[in-house]
Scaffold this motif. Structure first.
Motif, PDB file in Angstrom:
ATOM      1  N   UNK A   1     -17.877  86.296  22.726  1.00 31.10           N
ATOM      2  CA  UNK A   1     -19.224  86.636  22.262  1.00 31.10           C
ATOM      3  C   UNK A   1     -20.280  86.197  23.282  1.00 31.10           C
ATOM      4  N   UNK A   2     -21.225  87.081  23.522  1.00 34.29           N
ATOM      5  CA  UNK A   2     -22.309  86.814  24.474  1.00 34.29           C
ATOM      6  C   UNK A   2     -23.587  86.518  23.685  1.00 34.29           C
ATOM      7  N   UNK A   3     -24.285  85.441  24.047  1.00 30.85           N
ATOM      8  CA  UNK A   3     -25.589  85.185  23.423  1.00 30.85           C
ATOM      9  C   UNK A   3     -26.686  85.493  24.432  1.00 30.85           C
ATOM     10  N   UNK A   4     -27.748  86.136  23.945  1.00 25.51           N
ATOM     11  CA  UNK A   4     -28.914  86.449  24.784  1.00 25.51           C
ATOM     12  C   UNK A   4     -30.167  86.030  24.026  1.00 25.51           C
ATOM     13  N   UNK A   5     -31.214  85.686  24.763  1.00 21.66           N
ATOM     14  CA  UNK A   5     -32.485  85.276  24.155  1.00 21.66           C
ATOM     15  C   UNK A   5     -33.577  86.265  24.549  1.00 21.66           C
ATOM     16  N   UNK A   6     -34.439  86.573  23.585  1.00 22.17           N
ATOM     17  CA  UNK A   6     -35.562  87.484  23.835  1.00 22.17           C
ATOM     18  C   UNK A   6     -36.835  86.841  23.298  1.00 22.17           C
ATOM     19  N   UNK A   7     -37.929  87.053  24.031  1.00 18.38           N
ATOM     20  CA  UNK A   7     -39.229  86.559  23.564  1.00 18.38           C
ATOM     21  C   UNK A   7     -39.781  87.568  22.568  1.00 18.38           C
TER      22      UNK A   7
ATOM     23  N   UNK B   1     -32.442  85.503  18.961  1.00 18.50           N
ATOM     24  CA  UNK B   1     -31.112  85.278  19.535  1.00 18.50           C
ATOM     25  C   UNK B   1     -30.250  86.488  19.191  1.00 18.50           C
ATOM     26  N   UNK B   2     -29.723  87.136  20.209  1.00 25.00           N
ATOM     27  CA  UNK B   2     -28.822  88.264  19.991  1.00 25.00           C
ATOM     28  C   UNK B   2     -27.405  87.813  20.348  1.00 25.00           C
ATOM     29  N   UNK B   3     -26.458  88.121  19.463  1.00 31.94           N
ATOM     30  CA  UNK B   3     -25.046  87.865  19.757  1.00 31.94           C
ATOM     31  C   UNK B   3     -24.350  89.217  19.852  1.00 31.94           C
ATOM     32  N   UNK B   4     -23.565  89.394  20.889  1.00 29.13           N
ATOM     33  CA  UNK B   4     -22.853  90.666  21.095  1.00 29.13           C
ATOM     34  C   UNK B   4     -21.353  90.427  21.196  1.00 29.13           C
ATOM     35  N   UNK B   5     -20.582  91.237  20.454  1.00 28.51           N
ATOM     36  CA  UNK B   5     -19.121  91.236  20.558  1.00 28.51           C
ATOM     37  C   UNK B   5     -18.618  92.458  21.320  1.00 28.51           C
ATOM     38  N   UNK B   6     -19.427  93.507  21.282  1.00 28.97           N
ATOM     39  CA  UNK B   6     -19.100  94.792  21.911  1.00 28.97           C
ATOM     40  C   UNK B   6     -20.388  95.247  22.604  1.00 28.97           C
ATOM     41  N   UNK B   7     -20.274  95.869  23.761  1.00 31.86           N
ATOM     42  CA  UNK B   7     -21.481  96.335  24.455  1.00 31.86           C
ATOM     43  C   UNK B   7     -22.068  97.557  23.752  1.00 31.86           C
ATOM     44  N   UNK B   8     -23.367  97.500  23.466  1.00 31.83           N
ATOM     45  CA  UNK B   8     -24.098  98.623  22.861  1.00 31.83           C
ATOM     46  C   UNK B   8     -25.581  98.357  23.084  1.00 31.83           C
ATOM     47  N   UNK B   9     -26.404  99.376  22.940  1.00 31.40           N
ATOM     48  CA  UNK B   9     -27.855  99.195  22.990  1.00 31.40           C
ATOM     49  C   UNK B   9     -28.349  98.742  24.343  1.00 31.40           C
ATOM     50  N   UNK B  10     -29.237  97.734  24.331  1.00 30.64           N
ATOM     51  CA  UNK B  10     -29.991  97.404  25.546  1.00 30.64           C
ATOM     52  C   UNK B  10     -29.110  96.865  26.676  1.00 30.64           C
TER      53      UNK B  10
END
Ligand code: TMP
Ligand code: ASP
Length: 236
Positions: free
Chosen positions: A115-121, A90-99
Motif C-alpha cells: 500500500x502506498x500513502x500520499x499526502x495532499x494539501x 491522506x490517500x492510500x492506494x492498493x491499485x493504481x488508478x486516478x491521479x
C-alpha cells in the motif's frame, strides 16, 4: 436537535448540537467532481453515504481505531466529535488508478506491491496539490508525529476495510482520509468513508462501484452505492 450551521462543504454540512464538543454532520444529496465543476443532486445519496460511513466508522471503532463518530442519528444525520481539522488529505492506494496514473503514466489497474500513502494539501483553489510530510511540518499544518500517526492509522484502516470489502467481492483500490484533533488533543479520523472518497471495484468483473461512475458518466451513482450497501448488509 440541530443548532446553528457551522460549516458547509460540497457534500456535507456541520451543525452545532446540544453538546459543546459534538456536532451533527449532515450528508447532502449533492454529487460533485473536479473541484465542484461537475455538480448534480442525486436523491437518496445523502442517506446512502450516511449509512455506509456509519457502518465503516463502527467497524473501525471495533478494530480500535479512533474516529470522530459518535452515532447515527437519522437518515442523513451523524453525531460526531468536534475536531480541529488538519488540512491534509491522506490517500492510500492498493491499485493504481486516478491521479497517480496521470502523474506517473501508469496503466489503471496496476497492482501495487504494497500500500502506498500520499499526502495532499486540502485546497479546492489549488486543486489539492500533492505534498510531502516536510511541507505539512514546515507550514505548521501538523507536527511530524501527527503526520506519521495519520499514515500509520491510514494503513490500519486499509487492513480493516480491505478485508471487509473483499469478503463481499469488492477490491478496495484507493481512498482518502482526513484527520483532526479532539478537544483533548487526541488525533482521530474525521470526515467520512463513502464511495465518494474511495475507489471500489467488483473483484470478478472490475465494475466500478464508486464516484468514478459519476466523474466519468459510466452509469447511475445511486444504483452502485446501493450495491455496495446491500453487499455489506447495510440497511438504508
Ligand atoms: P486521486 O486518484 O484523484 O488522487 O484520488 C484518490 C482517492 O481519493 C479516490 O478514491 C478519490 C479520493 N479523493 C477524494 O475523495 N477527494 C479528493 O479531494 C481527492 C484528491 C481524492
Ligand atoms: N471531491 C472533489 C470534488 O468534489 C474531487 C473529486 O472527487 O473528483 O471536486
Amino acid at each position: 436537535m440541530k443548532g446553528e450551521l457551522k460549516y458547509e462543504g460540497k457534500g456535507k454540512q456541520l451543525y452545532a448540537s446540544d453538546s459543546a464538543d459534538e456536532l451533527i454532520q449532515v450528508f447532502k444529496d449533492d454529487a460533485t467532481a473536479f473541484d465542484g465543476i461537475k455538480h448534480d443532486v442525486i436523491a437518496g445519496k445523502g442517506a446512502l453515504n450516511c449509512a455506509i460511513s456509519s457502518f465503516f466508522f463502527e467497524k473501525l471503532h471495533e478494530a480500535g481505531i479512533g474516529t470522530h463518530y459518535v452515532r447515527k442519528e437519522g437518515a442523513v444525520d451523524m453525531r460526531v466529535k468536534a475536531l480541529d481539522m488538519i488540512p491534509v488529505e491522506v490517500v492510500v492506494r492498493n491499485v493504481a488508478a486516478g491521479s497517480i496514473c496521470k502523474r506517473l503514466g501508469f496503466e489503471e489497474g496496476m497492482e501495487l506491491k504494497w500500500p502506498l500513502t500520499e499526502f495532499f494539501y486540502k485546497s479546492d483553489e489549488l486543486h489539492d496539490p500533492m505534498i510531502a510530510i516536510e511541507h505539512a511540518e514546515l507550514f505548521g499544518w501538523g507536527t511530524r508525529e501527527e503526520l506519521e500517526a495519520m499514515r500509520a492509522t491510514a494503513l490500519k484502516v486499509n487492513e480493516v476495510m480491505t478485508k471487509l470489502l473483499a469478503d463481499v467481492g469488492i477490491r478496495l483500490v484507493d481512498y482518502k482520509l482526513e484527520f483532526g484533533r479532539t478537544a483533548d488533543g487526541a488525533m482521530v479520523l474525521g470526515d467520512e468513508i463513502t464511495p465518494d472518497g474511495c475507489r471500489l471495484w467488483d473483484i470478478e468483473t472490475g465494475r466500478k462501484l464508486d464516484k468514478d461512475v459519476f466523474r466519468r458518466d459510466l452509469g447511475g451513482l445511486s444504483e452502485v452505492y446501493h450495491e455496495v450497501a446491500n453487499r455489506l448488509g447495510i440497511k438504508i
